[in-house]
Every structure is written in C-alpha cells, then in structure tokens.
Enzyme design. Structure first.
Site, PDB file in Angstrom:
ATOM      1  N   PRO A 194     -26.380  34.437 -24.677  1.00  0.00           N
ATOM      2  CG  PRO A 194     -26.280  31.986 -25.457  1.00  0.00           C
ATOM      3  CD  PRO A 194     -27.039  33.500 -25.815  1.00  0.00           C
ATOM      4  CB  CYS A 203     -20.264  43.295 -12.395  1.00  0.00           C
ATOM      5  SG  CYS A 203     -20.982  42.453 -13.688  1.00  0.00           S
ATOM      6  CB  ALA A 229     -17.268  41.146 -13.360  1.00  0.00           C
ATOM      7  CE  LYS A 247     -28.004  44.932 -18.284  1.00  0.00           C
ATOM      8  NZ  LYS A 247     -26.802  45.601 -17.879  1.00  0.00           N
ATOM      9  CB  CYS A 286     -28.403  41.359 -10.794  1.00  0.00           C
ATOM     10  SG  CYS A 286     -28.331  42.656 -12.140  1.00  0.00           S
TER      11      CYS A 286
END
Length: 242
Positions: free
Chosen positions: A56, A85, A88, A165, A197
């Site tokens: 979270p 993003c 965001a 990532k 994404c």
C-alpha cells in the site's frame, strides 16, 4: 517557438527515457519536426517516489514527493507540465496546488480521448493503487463501456510491473508475463486494453485481436499538441485539451 514542457518522470526510472522518445516521436509525427530548433524545450526530472509493487502507498509521502517535483518545474518556469505516471494522477489535486497555475495535463483524460467509439469492454492494466482509485473506471463507464477486471488480471499486472523494475523490458519472463496479461484480458471478453502504467508501455506490440491504448503515448501527444499551440491557450487546469 513551441511552449516549453516540464516532465516529472522517473516513476519508475526505466519509464523516463521511453516517454521522452514518445514526445520526440510525437513532434515529428504531428508537427513534422526535423531540425533541433523545431522541438520544444524540455525540463526533465526523474523523481524517486515511495512506490513498492504490492505494498500500500502512504498517501501523504507520495503526495509530498510529487509536490516537491512539481515545485522544481515551477521554479524553472516551464509553460506546461506532464507527469508520465498513472499512479501520480491519483494525487492530481495535490499536484495542481503545487503547479501555481501552470497547466497540468491529466493522463486519464488524454487516454480516454483515444478510446474508439466501437469498443465495448476495456481491461485496465496498471498498478493496484491506480485501479483502486477509480480514476479510469469512472471515465470509462461514463462513456458507456464495461470495465474488465479480474483478481488474476491484477495479480499478473502487479507481477509484470515488479519484473520490469527488476529486469528491464528485454527479458523472457517479462515477455511471458505480458503475454499472460493479454490472454487473461481476452478471456474476460475485453476488446481493448488500456495500459495505465508507464513501466509497461515499452512492452506493447501490435495485437490484431485487441485494441491497445497506451496512456503514456496519449499523454505525450496531448503535450505536444499543447506545446505547439499558441502559448498553451487551449489548456485548462483540469488537463483538458480542445
């Protein structure tokens, strides 16, 4: 001369360079930019933010990080701001407050303008906090479309983001997981995928059985249109482009 663009990127770090490429490509495709002086001036920040896939988000920490990044672009004096993003934009109100009346585009508004009218079922692929916020779902449903979402689809999306990532875009496990995402969306009767994404955007290839809408490309093209329009007069603070 095109208006200057402030890019608050780095979320995640691997997505920054592909988004800048999208901006350059949009300048060439939409406005026939060729020489260096044909392109808008850009100020690019790669901003580390407290996001960890599957964990979270602490809203206060994320909002404060984004506000600091926006403040840096305001200090430079850019003409408009884009934040490639999707997560965001859950904190869009905080970013607007920090933008000091500099136009700030909303990625979801840009993406939804590219949704073909004939599409009926849309699968959203993005980080869990983005989907939990509903920023895409209510826009899609407002257009009379059905949102396709399953627990398995979100599990695969979270796994895919983590893999990108860790390993980057050119990796067999990343590619296999992306194919699983597409397959799961098709099983849910989606006729379109909205990639929400920017870490996933570089994986997109043409799929004849699905319409794929990339929110990052949508944002890049909207930013370029705004930049080449006279002094951003077509922008509003809600990110609308007419």
């Amino acid at each position: 001369m095109p208006a200057s663009i402030g890019v608050l990127a780095g979320m995640g770090p691997r997505s920054t360079a592909p988004f800048v490429d999208m901006l350059i490509q949009a300048c060439q495709d939409l406005y026939d930019a060729r020489n260096d002086m044909d392109f808008p001036k850009m100020h690019i920040i790669s901003l580390p933010t407290p996001f960890y896939p599957g964990i979270p988000v602490i809203d206060r920490d994320m909002a404060n990080a984004l506000k600091r990044g926006i403040a840096e672009l305001v200090k430079v004096g850019v003409d408009l701001i884009v934040v490639p993003c999707n997560l965001a934009h859950v904190y869009f109100t905080a970013m607007i407050e920090a933008s000091k009346d500099i136009p700030l585009l909303h990625i979801a508004d840009c993406a939804l303008r590219r949704l073909p009218a004939q599409i009926t079922h849309v699968a959203i692929i993005g980080a869990a906090p983005t989907l939990e916020s509903g920023i895409y779902q209510h826009r899609i449903r407002a257009k009379g479309k059905v949102v396709v979402n399953t627990i398995r689809l979100q599990e695969l999306a979270t796994e895919l983001i983590s893999l990108v990532k860790e390993r980057g875009f050119i990796d067999k496990q990343v590619e296999n997981t992306w194919r699983k995402v597409l397959s799961e969306a098709k099983q849910g009767n989606a006729d379109a995928i909205l990639v929400a994404c920017t870490d996933i955007s570089p994986l997109i290839t043409e799929d004849q059985s699905l319409v794929i809408i990339d929110a990052a490309v949508s944002l890049a093209e909207a930013a370029v249109h705004a930049s080449y329009s006279s002094h951003c007069q077509i922008l509003t603070l809600t990110g609308s482009v007419t």
